[in-house]
Design an enzyme around this catalytic site. Structure first.
Site, PDB file in Angstrom:
ATOM      1  N   LYS A 175     -15.736   6.341  -9.359  1.00 33.35           N
ATOM      2  CA  LYS A 175     -14.478   5.796  -8.822  1.00 33.35           C
ATOM      3  C   LYS A 175     -14.832   4.527  -8.071  1.00 33.35           C
ATOM      4  O   LYS A 175     -15.532   4.574  -7.057  1.00 33.35           O
ATOM      5  CB  LYS A 175     -13.827   6.824  -7.885  1.00 33.35           C
ATOM      6  CG  LYS A 175     -12.587   6.294  -7.170  1.00 33.35           C
ATOM      7  CD  LYS A 175     -11.881   7.404  -6.400  1.00 33.35           C
ATOM      8  CE  LYS A 175     -10.733   6.845  -5.568  1.00 33.35           C
ATOM      9  NZ  LYS A 175      -9.995   7.890  -4.845  1.00 33.35           N
ATOM     10  N   ASP A 229     -15.574  11.802  -3.182  1.00 34.73           N
ATOM     11  CA  ASP A 229     -15.003  10.515  -2.752  1.00 34.73           C
ATOM     12  C   ASP A 229     -15.822   9.936  -1.603  1.00 34.73           C
ATOM     13  O   ASP A 229     -17.006  10.287  -1.420  1.00 34.73           O
ATOM     14  CB  ASP A 229     -13.515  10.730  -2.395  1.00 34.73           C
ATOM     15  CG  ASP A 229     -12.662   9.495  -2.640  1.00 34.73           C
ATOM     16  OD1 ASP A 229     -12.736   8.563  -1.817  1.00 34.73           O
ATOM     17  OD2 ASP A 229     -11.929   9.451  -3.654  1.00 34.73           O
ATOM     18  N   ASP A 230     -15.221   9.098  -0.822  1.00 32.56           N
ATOM     19  CA  ASP A 230     -15.846   8.367   0.276  1.00 32.56           C
ATOM     20  C   ASP A 230     -16.583   9.314   1.244  1.00 32.56           C
ATOM     21  O   ASP A 230     -16.220  10.480   1.375  1.00 32.56           O
ATOM     22  CB  ASP A 230     -14.722   7.636   1.018  1.00 32.56           C
ATOM     23  CG  ASP A 230     -15.211   6.496   1.863  1.00 32.56           C
ATOM     24  OD1 ASP A 230     -16.438   6.361   2.022  1.00 32.56           O
ATOM     25  OD2 ASP A 230     -14.368   5.729   2.353  1.00 32.56           O
ATOM     26  N   ASP A 281     -13.763   1.573  -5.836  1.00 32.50           N
ATOM     27  CA  ASP A 281     -12.676   1.273  -4.900  1.00 32.50           C
ATOM     28  C   ASP A 281     -12.815  -0.154  -4.359  1.00 32.50           C
ATOM     29  O   ASP A 281     -13.885  -0.791  -4.479  1.00 32.50           O
ATOM     30  CB  ASP A 281     -12.745   2.290  -3.740  1.00 32.50           C
ATOM     31  CG  ASP A 281     -11.402   2.531  -3.079  1.00 32.50           C
ATOM     32  OD1 ASP A 281     -10.477   1.735  -3.301  1.00 32.50           O
ATOM     33  OD2 ASP A 281     -11.291   3.527  -2.336  1.00 32.50           O
ATOM     34  N   ASN A 332     -10.945  -2.000  -0.907  1.00 30.36           N
ATOM     35  CA  ASN A 332      -9.904  -1.666   0.063  1.00 30.36           C
ATOM     36  C   ASN A 332      -9.408  -2.779   0.974  1.00 30.36           C
ATOM     37  O   ASN A 332      -8.992  -2.500   2.093  1.00 30.36           O
ATOM     38  CB  ASN A 332     -10.399  -0.500   0.916  1.00 30.36           C
ATOM     39  CG  ASN A 332     -10.249   0.818   0.180  1.00 30.36           C
ATOM     40  OD1 ASN A 332      -9.157   1.175  -0.236  1.00 30.36           O
ATOM     41  ND2 ASN A 332     -11.346   1.520  -0.012  1.00 30.36           N
ATOM     42  N   ASP A 362      -2.176   5.495  -3.476  1.00 30.16           N
ATOM     43  CA  ASP A 362      -2.581   6.456  -2.450  1.00 30.16           C
ATOM     44  C   ASP A 362      -1.414   7.343  -2.065  1.00 30.16           C
ATOM     45  O   ASP A 362      -1.590   8.337  -1.355  1.00 30.16           O
ATOM     46  CB  ASP A 362      -3.087   5.717  -1.199  1.00 30.16           C
ATOM     47  CG  ASP A 362      -4.567   5.428  -1.285  1.00 30.16           C
ATOM     48  OD1 ASP A 362      -5.199   5.857  -2.267  1.00 30.16           O
ATOM     49  OD2 ASP A 362      -5.097   4.753  -0.378  1.00 30.16           O
ATOM     50  N   CYS A 364      -9.860   1.645  -8.693  1.00 33.60           N
ATOM     51  CA  CYS A 364      -9.007   1.961  -7.548  1.00 33.60           C
ATOM     52  C   CYS A 364      -9.073   0.791  -6.592  1.00 33.60           C
ATOM     53  O   CYS A 364     -10.119   0.163  -6.441  1.00 33.60           O
ATOM     54  CB  CYS A 364      -9.547   3.234  -6.885  1.00 33.60           C
ATOM     55  SG  CYS A 364      -8.804   3.611  -5.299  1.00 33.60           S
ATOM     56  N   TRP A 381       0.847  -1.190   0.000  1.00 37.71           N
ATOM     57  CA  TRP A 381       0.000   0.000   0.000  1.00 37.71           C
ATOM     58  C   TRP A 381       0.892   1.252   0.000  1.00 37.71           C
ATOM     59  O   TRP A 381       1.865   1.330   0.730  1.00 37.71           O
ATOM     60  CB  TRP A 381      -0.925   0.001   1.231  1.00 37.71           C
ATOM     61  CG  TRP A 381      -1.684   1.286   1.315  1.00 37.71           C
ATOM     62  CD1 TRP A 381      -2.748   1.647   0.562  1.00 37.71           C
ATOM     63  CD2 TRP A 381      -1.394   2.396   2.166  1.00 37.71           C
ATOM     64  NE1 TRP A 381      -3.145   2.915   0.884  1.00 37.71           N
ATOM     65  CE2 TRP A 381      -2.328   3.403   1.875  1.00 37.71           C
ATOM     66  CE3 TRP A 381      -0.425   2.638   3.138  1.00 37.71           C
ATOM     67  CZ2 TRP A 381      -2.344   4.628   2.522  1.00 37.71           C
ATOM     68  CZ3 TRP A 381      -0.435   3.866   3.786  1.00 37.71           C
ATOM     69  CH2 TRP A 381      -1.390   4.838   3.479  1.00 37.71           C
TER      70      TRP A 381
HETATM   71  C1  DGJ Z   1      -8.710   4.262  -0.817  1.00 38.16           C
HETATM   72  C2  DGJ Z   1      -8.468   5.060  -2.064  1.00 38.16           C
HETATM   73  O1  DGJ Z   1      -7.270   4.666  -2.657  1.00 38.16           O
HETATM   74  C3  DGJ Z   1      -8.479   6.529  -1.723  1.00 38.16           C
HETATM   75  O2  DGJ Z   1      -8.191   7.292  -2.848  1.00 38.16           O
HETATM   76  C4  DGJ Z   1      -9.822   6.893  -1.164  1.00 38.16           C
HETATM   77  O3  DGJ Z   1     -10.807   6.750  -2.147  1.00 38.16           O
HETATM   78  C5  DGJ Z   1     -10.143   6.021   0.030  1.00 38.16           C
HETATM   79  N1  DGJ Z   1      -9.997   4.632  -0.259  1.00 38.16           N
HETATM   80  C6  DGJ Z   1     -11.543   6.277   0.515  1.00 38.16           C
HETATM   81  O4  DGJ Z   1     -11.900   5.469   1.528  1.00 38.16           O
END
Ligand code: DGJ
Length: 744
Positions: free
Chosen positions: A483, A369-370, A485, A487, A554, A532, A201
């Site tokens: 976008k 975004d989020d 994502d 995570n 990021d 992403c 990351w």
């Molecule tokens: C991870 C992404 O890589 C960031 O750019 C952002 O969108 C966050 N998540 C939001 O939780």
């Protein structure tokens, strides 16, 4: 019995036994393999050829991949020592079984428990499509009726050959595929210098170069999703050299189009020859194939160039823009993303002011975004809300439509963030559908970033995930950009839906994801999608079929980005590379870099900003406006031009990259100092690349009043600029410059 008596009895019986053995001859029935006509199969592009030989005994071998060889039929008479002829060296698709005991492309476990497969040629077909010639070689195992089709798609103009395999169980009983590579590429060179990337990351795409030895080298991911945040399923291989060169020598570039677990192995034999197997990782994924079923592997993409690493990269980029990246070659808008500027804390007012500022600076899109969703479990941190995709009424009482319309009224496009594959335990969704969560009976469901993964192996989850996208698109008319994502990785995997067929999980998950993406593209062909995954966790040609760009990392620190972006450019085109200017100290690294350096770095990809514009000083804002304005003048080169790397941050104190238009009439050159270099009299001299040596180019530095190069504003021949006379002053760490070159 006494020993002497026993011996006598045995001696008496001996002649009898020998007679019996003579009479009872050992018999073992074998299935006859029909002889076939010896033939050469050539898969050709404008400047490369892959030559395969079908031997009379039915084995198909790879003889050559690289420069054209004249008439490939010359290979027809090529003979090997008897041992070679019978051996399995260079098999086009080596299977466990027969004489082959090496790393298998294919390993099948049959219903009777045996593992032997021997693949023999049964036919070849050639089909022409727009821009592509497809050659399919059919192979068969005569004992088990297993069939394999090796498909080679040649793109002549781009010098790219993609390979995939279709494995058909035409036997009567189910089998299990234990290995199922997309391709096997056999090479014969003196040395092999591998360039590939590792990472984590905020540190994706870290370049590693190594000379391949005789031990097996494997690049693999077992992360399930977020598969490319460690290794990337792509590489460069310099042949017959121990030194890396951007400009000369034979280089092969390879990339696998798959967004899950992958495995690429490099196996060098005693004779120095190399077999590269690439495909889905078989880790915990024995694939069951019922009678009559076919398994199609993902595509492995290859190109070869005699013009060094740069040549191989450019081939791949050209092909990707035309055939692989969704909307490749189109110019995408500059944008302001709300994440680092607002994180989870905003109101409608915050967003409207950011939109005002974005419009004022000349940006073209605002991306929320989020943090915009969840009511019972509001998304005010990463602890809650994932899964509950309705607008948070406290933060945004007027709804998304209001914000999107405001952006549109200011001439900006509007984009929004989703993470549809995930769920927080604290969400309505987790309570309503616990059976949709990836889990293994009786075991803890581990959290990563406080979240669980939804089971995309389950068609009901597929529908749900598709629905999230679909409903988000309805939140406002004309949502321009999503976008997407993702995570976390998958751990302690398990699918409640698959029951006992857990071996199918990892592959079914990716298939489910692609089904969703396919449906999305059918309904929304024009929406821009950014892929992403905590940054660059999904940078692969599988997702790029559906996505316009990736969030590269990021890590928005421009210094770190030099290393990440350089390596990403080895196998991916700049049109996919989102790069944002963020604030200082950088939120990931605490590094403080000048705003100009940050802009110059971001402008070598798809430019964006990700900060609170209100915090910029008047001077900074003016610089931002200037950089954005000039970027719009040359960005078509970044999106569509040919990329040349003229200084590597891994090998020097500088990073230099340039993009040249196809007709060589225009170019944009980016130079950066990434580590202090003690001064020399003339300063650092760069050799530009890719220009027309005979034409004269006017060189104009961007975004400055006083240029760092003595030749600024003047015209020089391409040969002069490429010959070692371009020496802009970049005296300190973070010095940087951008030049636009126009042919007269
Ligand atoms: C991870 C992404 O890589 C960031 O750019 C952002 O969108 C966050 N998540 C939001 O939780």
């Amino acid at each position: 019995m006494k020993p002497t008596l026993f011996l006598a009895a045995a001696l008496l019986l001996l002649p009898l036994n020998t007679e019996a053995r003579k009479a009872k001859k050992f018999t073992h029935e074998t299935v006859a393999i029909p002889a076939v006509e010896r033939q050469v199969i050539a898969v050709e592009t404008d400047h490369t050829v892959l030559v395969l030989l079908v031997q009379e005994n039915g084995l198909v071998k790879t003889l050559h991949y690289g420069a054209p060889v004249g008439d490939p039929a010359q290979y027809l008479g090529m003979r090997f020592s008897e041992e070679d002829y019978n051996s399995c060296e260079g098999m086009a698709y080596p299977a466990t079984g027969g004489r082959f005991i090496g790393e298998p492309a294919l390993q099948v476990k049959y219903a009777d428990g045996t593992h032997n497969t021997e693949l023999y040629f049964t036919g070849v077909t050639v089909e022409r499509r727009e821009g592509c010639v497809s050659t399919a070689i059919d192979l068969k195992d005569y004992v088990t009726a297993m069939q394999v089709k090796l498909v080679y798609d040649a793109y002549p103009k781009e010098d790219v050959i993609t390979m995939h395999t279709e494995i058909l169980n035409s036997g009567a009983k189910p089998v299990e595929l234990l290995n199922y590579a997309s391709s096997a590429l056999y090479l014969d060179a003196k040395d092999y210098l591998l360039s590939h990337t590792w990472g984590s990351w905020a540190q994706e795409m870290q370049l590693e170069r190594e000379l391949l030895g005789h031990d097996l080298k494997v690049i693999e991911s077992r992360r399930g999703v977020q598969a490319t945040q460690s290794n990337n399923p792509s590489f460069l291989l310099s042949l017959n050299t121990r030194d890396y060169s951007e400009t000369s020598g034979e280089v092969i570039a390879g990339a696998l189009a798959w967004s899950g677990n992958f495995r690429i192995s490099f196996d060098r034999d005693a004779g120095g020859r190399l077999t590269i197997l690439s495909g889905i990782s078989p880790y915990a994924s024995a694939w069951p194939l019922a009678a009559g079923e076919c398994f199609t592997t993902p595509e492995m993409i290859y190109t070869w160039s005699s013009e060094g690493a740069g040549g191989a990269s450019r081939n791949l980029h050209r092909w990707a823009r035309k055939y692989s990246v969704y909307g490749g070659g189109e110019v995408n808008p500059t944008l302001l993303n709300s994440w680092e500027g607002a994180y989870f804390t905003f109101t409608t007012e915050t967003l409207l002011r950011m939109i005002d500022d974005a419009a004022g600076m000349g940006l073209e899109m605002f991306v929320l975004d989020d943090g915009w969703f969840g009511n019972n479990f509001p998304r005010n941190s990463d602890n809650a809300g994932l899964g509950d995709w309705e607008v948070n009424v406290k933060k945004l009482p007027e709804g998304i439509d209001y914000v999107a319309s405001y952006a549109h009224s200011k001439g900006l496009k509007f984009g929004i963030w989703i993470e549809p594959e995930m769920v927080n335990p604290d969400s309505d969704l987790a309570h309503a559908h616990p059976e949709w969560v990836v889990q293994s009976p009786g075991r803890e469901i581990y959290q990563g970033r406080n979240q669980w993964v939804l089971d995309l192996a389950n068609p009901a989850v597929e529908d749900f995930v598709y629905g999230i996208f679909d409903r988000t698109m309805q939140l406002a008319p004309n949502i321009d950009y999503i976008k997407w994502d993702c995570n976390r990785v998958i751990q302690s995997f398990g699918s409640p839906y698959l029951g006992a067929a857990q071996d199918k999980f990892y592959i079914s998950y990716v298939q489910g994801l692609y089904n969703v993406m396919r449906r999305i593209r059918e309904k929304y062909p024009h929406v821009l999608v950014q892929c992403c995954s905590s940054g660059g966790g999904r940078v692969d040609y599988g997702s790029l079929r559906y996505c316009n760009e990736v969030w590269t990392s990021d890590d928005t620190d421009a210094l770190q980005r030099a290393f990440i972006q350089y390596s990403q450019s080895l196998t991916y085109p700049a049109c996919i590379m989102a790069s944002h200017v963020s604030t200082v100290p950088n939120h990931q690294t605490s590094n403080v870099t000048p705003l100009k350096f940050r802009f110059d770095m971001a402008c070598s990809g798809r430019l964006g900003m990700e900060l609170q514009p209100r915090n910029l000083s008047g001077e900074e804002r003016a610089l931002a406006e200037r950089c954005i304005g000039s970027y719009k003048q040359y960005r078509d080169l970044v999106f569509r031009g040919d990329l040349y790397r003229f200084a590597s941050p891994y090998d020097s104190n500088y990073y230099g990259v340039m993009y040249v238009s196809e007709d060589k009439s225009r170019a944009v050159v980016f130079t950066y100092c990434v580590a202090f270099e003690p001064r020399t009299v003339g300063g650092k001299v760069f050799r530009l690349q890719g220009l027309d040596p005979a034409r004269k180019y006017k060189v104009v530095e961007q975004n400055v009043d006083a240029s760092c190069w003595w030749g600024n504003g003047q015209s020089f021949t391409g040969s002069f600029l490429m010959g070692g006379a371009f020496n802009p002053r970049l005296p300190q760490l973070y010095s940087s410059a951008v030049f636009v070159l126009e042919a007269e």
